[in-house]
Write an enzyme that holds these catalytic residues in place. Structure first.
Site, PDB file in Angstrom:
ATOM      1  N   TYR A 173       0.823  -1.207   0.000  1.00 59.11           N
ATOM      2  CA  TYR A 173       0.000   0.000   0.000  1.00 59.11           C
ATOM      3  C   TYR A 173       0.864   1.266   0.000  1.00 59.11           C
ATOM      4  O   TYR A 173       0.392   2.331   0.390  1.00 59.11           O
ATOM      5  CB  TYR A 173      -0.900   0.041   1.238  1.00 59.11           C
TER       6      TYR A 173
ATOM      7  N   LYS B 158       5.649 -14.556   2.392  1.00 56.50           N
ATOM      8  CA  LYS B 158       5.549 -15.189   1.070  1.00 56.50           C
ATOM      9  C   LYS B 158       6.954 -15.191   0.461  1.00 56.50           C
ATOM     10  O   LYS B 158       7.165 -14.833  -0.695  1.00 56.50           O
ATOM     11  CB  LYS B 158       4.537 -14.420   0.192  1.00 56.50           C
TER      12      LYS B 158
ATOM     13  N   ASP C 274      -0.499 -18.371   1.685  1.00 55.51           N
ATOM     14  CA  ASP C 274      -1.498 -19.265   1.087  1.00 55.51           C
ATOM     15  C   ASP C 274      -1.834 -20.403   2.054  1.00 55.51           C
ATOM     16  O   ASP C 274      -3.002 -20.725   2.288  1.00 55.51           O
ATOM     17  CB  ASP C 274      -1.046 -19.788  -0.284  1.00 55.51           C
TER      18      ASP C 274
ATOM     19  N   ASP D  96      -4.754  -7.609   5.063  1.00 57.90           N
ATOM     20  CA  ASP D  96      -6.048  -7.140   4.572  1.00 57.90           C
ATOM     21  C   ASP D  96      -6.902  -8.345   4.188  1.00 57.90           C
ATOM     22  O   ASP D  96      -8.061  -8.471   4.583  1.00 57.90           O
ATOM     23  CB  ASP D  96      -5.830  -6.221   3.362  1.00 57.90           C
TER      24      ASP D  96
ATOM     25  N   ASP E  10     -10.255 -10.296   6.427  1.00 56.01           N
ATOM     26  CA  ASP E  10     -11.614 -10.562   5.932  1.00 56.01           C
ATOM     27  C   ASP E  10     -11.985 -12.015   6.198  1.00 56.01           C
ATOM     28  O   ASP E  10     -13.091 -12.329   6.629  1.00 56.01           O
ATOM     29  CB  ASP E  10     -11.712 -10.284   4.423  1.00 56.01           C
TER      30      ASP E  10
HETATM   31  C1  IPM Z   1      -9.722  -2.675   5.116  1.00 54.36           C
HETATM   32  C2  IPM Z   1     -10.304  -2.296   3.804  1.00 54.36           C
HETATM   33  C3  IPM Z   1      -9.474  -1.253   3.102  1.00 54.36           C
HETATM   34  C4  IPM Z   1      -8.074  -1.758   2.920  1.00 54.36           C
HETATM   35  C5  IPM Z   1     -10.100  -0.834   1.799  1.00 54.36           C
HETATM   36  C6  IPM Z   1     -11.373  -0.058   2.024  1.00 54.36           C
HETATM   37  C7  IPM Z   1      -9.171  -0.115   0.906  1.00 54.36           C
HETATM   38  O1  IPM Z   1     -10.470  -3.412   3.004  1.00 54.36           O
HETATM   39  O2  IPM Z   1      -9.591  -1.803   5.991  1.00 54.36           O
HETATM   40  O3  IPM Z   1      -9.397  -3.832   5.297  1.00 54.36           O
HETATM   41  O4  IPM Z   1      -7.789  -2.556   2.053  1.00 54.36           O
HETATM   42  O5  IPM Z   1      -7.208  -1.332   3.669  1.00 54.36           O
HETATM   43 MG    MG Z   2      -9.978  -5.194   3.950  1.00 55.06          MG
END
Ligand code: IPM
Ligand code: MG
Length: 357
Positions: A138, A189, A222, A246, A250
């Site tokens: 990022y 990785k 992975d 990230d 999720d």
């Molecule tokens: C998170 C989100 C953000 C990220 C998005 C909204 C860009 O997915 O906070 O995990 O990837 O950082």
């Molecule tokens: Mg995210």
């Protein structure tokens, strides 16, 4: 009176609904305590602001935020504004400008919430993911050339610095050390990515020497998805790069029952700048305005904020109240219930004032 200055940025989608709920709960905690106060200033920045002013926040936005003790953030993203504009116009400049390099994402299965994993319940999944939040994938370094031509090129460069990696490793080892299991998994990785990721592994091993009481291991990202799914009990604290974490967070949210309960703190551990606390779920335009957004992630991140502000008792009281309300089955539709945002908020406020809290 212990008083804290909070900057609220509700922003887009369900952000305003959940932040309103979160501020009501903070007010209840202050009342219950009697000696605690939150001085809240709300900023109207976000996608609507962008449509009026051509920018997500004013140029001096970060300067306006600097005097606050913490930032309470809703969600950013709108269907009619490109995501990279909303993100790079508001959330990332705050994270990066305030060097909030530690993104901390606790995940556990709350009582009353069902994991999609068969046979896995509260206690089997209790993780904290530490996400490197200032560089890596990022970093924003890269570019595009020869736009539209057959030879067009787009480069997205991952940047890893010794300083950046060492400080996030140190943060993660320290956090692992503070948790009962003293267990850390370093996600990597380095089999395929032989520069930055190999350095990442080397620095992990160097920092580990200062934490002899922490048991740590290394997982390729992975294979990590498999371990999280099949052996959730084998994990505790996890550290990963910006992008890896990230994705894994999720997955963690889904495995714990819902992204609707997952919180995050964007933390400047050195406390030079205000840290920022937000739910992970995003703006969720499909349910905006329906009054059914799950406020639990926003409550949980308020607990993170209270911890950071040095108010562990209030943080604990809030989480006890949230867990009690979840256990009582006062749940929004994303976690299988029929309650509204307001129902859950009222129940949590009731529990805060109640005898057990
Ligand atoms: C998170 C989100 C953000 C990220 C998005 C909204 C860009 O997915 O906070 O995990 O990837 O950082
Ligand atoms: Mg995210």
């Amino acid at each position: 009176m212990r008083s804290y200055k909070i900057a609220a940025i509700p922003a887009d989608g369900i952000g305003p609904e959940v932040i309103e709920a979160g501020l009501d709960v903070l007010k209840a905690l202050a009342e219950r305590d009697g000696d605690l106060n939150f001085e809240v200033t709300t900023f109207d920045w976000g996608s609507d602001y962008y449509k009026k002013h051509g920018e997500m926040m004013p140029k001096d936005g970060p300067d306006q935020l600097k005097p606050f003790d913490a930032i309470y953030f809703g969600a950013v993203g709108a269907p009619d504004v490109p995501d990279h504009i909303t993100l790079w116009g508001l959330r990332l400049p705050i994270c990066q400008g305030f060097d909030q390099y530690a993104n901390v994402r606790p995940t556990k299965i709350l009582p009353g919430i069902t994991s999609p994993l068969a046979g896995v319940g509260p206690g089997d999944l209790d993780w904290v993911i530490v996400r490197e939040n200032s560089e890596g994938e990022y970093s924003g370094v890269g570019g595009r050339a020869h736009r539209g031509l057959p030879e067009e090129v787009g480069m997205e460069v991952s940047v890893f610095t010794r300083t950046g990696v060492a400080r996030i490793m140190r943060y993660a080892f320290k956090l692992a050390q503070s948790r009962p299991r003293k267990l850390l998994t370093v996600v990597t990785k380095s089999n395929a990515q032989r520069h930055g990721m190999v350095m990442w592994d080397e620095i992990a091993a160097e920092v580990a020497r200062d934490f002899p009481d922490v048991t740590w291991d290394k997982m390729l990202v992975d294979a990590m998805t498999v371990r999280m799914t099949l052996h959730p009990q084998s994990l505790d604290t996890i550290v990963a790069t910006n992008l890896h974490a990230d994705i894994l967070s999720d997955l963690a949210g889904a495995l714990a029952g819902s992204l609707g309960v997952a919180p995050t703190g964007n933390i400047d551990p050195e406390r030079r700048f205000p840290s920022m606390f937000e739910p992970i779920h995003g703006s969720a335009f499909d349910i905006t305005g329906k009054g059914i957004a799950n406020p639990v992630a926003t409550f949980w991140t308020a607990a993170q904020m209270l911890e950071h502000l040095g108010e562990p008792d209030a943080a604990k009281r809030l989480m006890v109240a949230v867990e009690q309300v979840c256990a009582d089955g006062v749940l929004t539709p994303d976690v299988g219930g029929g309650a509204t945002t307001k129902d859950v908020t009222a129940a949590v406020i009731g529990a805060i004032h109640g005898a057990n809290a």
